[in-house]
Design a protein around this motif. Sequence first.
Motif, PDB file in Angstrom:
ATOM      1  N   PRO A 225      71.282  97.598 -63.339  1.00 46.65           N
ATOM      2  CA  PRO A 225      69.537  97.881 -63.723  1.00 46.65           C
ATOM      3  C   PRO A 225      68.820  96.524 -63.490  1.00 46.65           C
ATOM      4  O   PRO A 225      69.230  95.541 -63.349  1.00 46.65           O
ATOM      5  CB  PRO A 225      70.080  98.114 -65.813  1.00 46.65           C
TER       6      PRO A 225
ATOM      7  N   SER B  32      60.449 104.749 -72.760  1.00 47.50           N
ATOM      8  CA  SER B  32      61.244 104.081 -71.336  1.00 47.50           C
ATOM      9  C   SER B  32      62.218 103.119 -71.323  1.00 47.50           C
ATOM     10  O   SER B  32      62.715 102.263 -72.378  1.00 47.50           O
ATOM     11  CB  SER B  32      60.496 103.908 -70.405  1.00 47.50           C
ATOM     12  N   TYR B  33      63.489 103.086 -70.697  1.00 47.80           N
ATOM     13  CA  TYR B  33      64.735 102.767 -70.624  1.00 47.80           C
ATOM     14  C   TYR B  33      65.422 102.513 -69.546  1.00 47.80           C
ATOM     15  O   TYR B  33      65.136 103.240 -68.023  1.00 47.80           O
ATOM     16  CB  TYR B  33      65.757 102.370 -71.781  1.00 47.80           C
ATOM     17  N   GLU B  34      65.791 101.615 -68.339  1.00 44.07           N
ATOM     18  CA  GLU B  34      66.933 101.148 -67.767  1.00 44.07           C
ATOM     19  C   GLU B  34      68.212 101.512 -68.296  1.00 44.07           C
ATOM     20  O   GLU B  34      68.759 101.339 -69.037  1.00 44.07           O
ATOM     21  CB  GLU B  34      66.547 100.241 -66.820  1.00 44.07           C
TER      22      GLU B  34
ATOM     23  N   SER C   8      65.551  95.350 -63.513  1.00 40.40           N
ATOM     24  CA  SER C   8      65.945  94.378 -65.252  1.00 40.40           C
ATOM     25  C   SER C   8      66.776  93.256 -66.076  1.00 40.40           C
ATOM     26  O   SER C   8      66.389  91.829 -65.834  1.00 40.40           O
ATOM     27  CB  SER C   8      65.270  95.121 -66.667  1.00 40.40           C
TER      28      SER C   8
ATOM     29  N   SER D 259      62.410 107.801 -68.663  1.00 36.95           N
ATOM     30  CA  SER D 259      61.284 107.854 -69.289  1.00 36.95           C
ATOM     31  C   SER D 259      60.946 109.319 -70.027  1.00 36.95           C
ATOM     32  O   SER D 259      61.685 110.969 -69.416  1.00 36.95           O
ATOM     33  CB  SER D 259      60.076 107.639 -68.383  1.00 36.95           C
TER      34      SER D 259
ATOM     35  N   LYS E 248      66.474 104.486 -63.827  1.00 34.37           N
ATOM     36  CA  LYS E 248      65.666 104.839 -64.868  1.00 34.37           C
ATOM     37  C   LYS E 248      64.728 105.660 -65.525  1.00 34.37           C
ATOM     38  O   LYS E 248      65.242 106.642 -64.860  1.00 34.37           O
ATOM     39  CB  LYS E 248      63.987 104.281 -64.002  1.00 34.37           C
TER      40      LYS E 248
END
Length: 444
Positions: A306, A111-113, A308, A14, A12
Motif C-alpha cells: 500500500p 476510498s481506501y488502499e 500510503s 473507490s 486502490k
Amino acid sequence: MQVTETLNEGLKRSYTITVPAADLDAKVNEKLAEAQPEVELKGFRKGKVPMGLLKKQFGPRILGDAMQDAIDGAMKDHFESTGDRPALQPKVEMQGGENWKEGDDVVVEMSYEALPEIPEVDLSKLKLEKLIVKADDKAVAEALENLAKSAKNFEDKKKGTKAKDGDQVVIDFVGKIDGEAFEGGAGEDYPLEIGSGSFIPGFEEQLVGVKAGDEVAVKVSFPDEYGAKHLAGKEAVFDCTVKAVKGPKPAEIDDELAKQFGAESLEALKGQISERLEAEYAGASRSVMKRALLDELDKMVKFDLPPSLVETEAGQIAHQLWHDENPDHEGHDHPEIKPTEEHKSLAERRVRLGLLLAEIGRKKEVEVTDAEMTQAVMNQARQYPGQERAFFEFVQKNPQMQQQLRAPIFEDKVVDLIVEGAKVTEKEVSKDKLQKAVEALDEI
C-alpha cells in the motif's frame, strides 16, 4: 442502498455508496416508533406523544444517527462481501456537503488502499544459526572486579594529604543564611564523596584540596526549584570542619562482598553472575538471529505494498534519522524533511515484513494477553517515577499508545513461533564475535 465501484487500480479502491431518502425516512420512523412508548412531553401523557410532534422534535438528531448507521452498515457489508481489509482508515466524503437537505438521497464516496494478498511461506525451509556464548572465568572475574569497585570502601590517607575528586571527606558542617543557622542544615561526621553530586551544586567542588583539620566556609546558592521552598533560591554559607580525608579502596573479592549483593558466598555470587551474563548473551544472540530471520523472509516473499503505508513509514524513518543526526534539536520546528530513495527502500522492507508477520500471526492465532499488556505498561511507567498512575490512565484512554505497546510484543511472539518451526543450528562463539555481530546490526 447501492454500492458502485468507481476505482480498482492496484490496491486502490473507490466506491460510491447511495442511501435512498426513502430508506432513511423509514429508519427514522422505525426508531421513533421504538422510542414513542417511553417519551414524555409537556401536555401529553407518557407514550401518547403524536408521531408528527416526535418527528419534529427529535427527527433531525435521529436522522443523523440513521445516516451514520446506514453508511457504517454499508461499509461493513462491503468489506465482508469483498474480503478487502483496508491498510488505513477509509476516507469517507459526503457529496453535496452543506447543500444536502432532508429528502435528498445520501451519496458518499469511500476510498481506501486494500491490504495485499500475502503469499504463503513455507517456514519449515528456514535455516537459522544461533550463536551461543558461555560465561567464561575471565568474564566472571571482570564482572566481580566491577562489583568490587562499586562496593568500594574508603581508608584514611596520609596525614596532610589534600582531598581530590573521588576522595571522601568526613566533615562537621553548619549551614547559615544571613548569618542564622537553618533547620536541617547541620551534620556531624558526615562522609561525603567528592564528585558524587549528593550535595547541592557547587558544594563538593569547594572541598577539593582540603586537608584533615581544615576549616572551610563553603558558599553556595540553593537552586530555584529546591524541594524546601524556604531555602529555594537562597544564598547560604556552610561552615565545615574537615575531620578526615579518605581515599577509595575497592572491596575485597570474598564472601563478605558476596553477602553485600545478596549471595550466600563468593561461589554463589559467581554462579549468579554467570547466569546473568549468559542471559545477556542470549538476548544479544536472539537479536542477531531475528535479523537473520527477517533477512531470509524478505528474500522469500514479494507482493504489492500500500503506497500510503510506505510513504508514512519513509517519513517516520527520515524524521527519526534527522533527529539522530541533530540531537540538540529536541522540538519539531525544523525544515521539512523529505524522505530519500534510501529511506523509501528501508520503508518498503519494514512494511513488507510487518504485513507478513501480521498475516502469519493472524493465521496462527497469535494474541497478546492482558497480562502481557499490563507488564508492558508497567515497564513503560517506570520511566515516569511518581506519575505511574497518570501514565496508566493515559494508556487506557489512548488506543494509539496501546497499539505502540502491543505491536512489539506481538512481533516477538510471531518471531518465536517461526523460530520454533525453523531448522536452527547452534554455534558456540566468543563474546567478542557476538559483540561484533550485534554491532553489525546498526550498520545495516
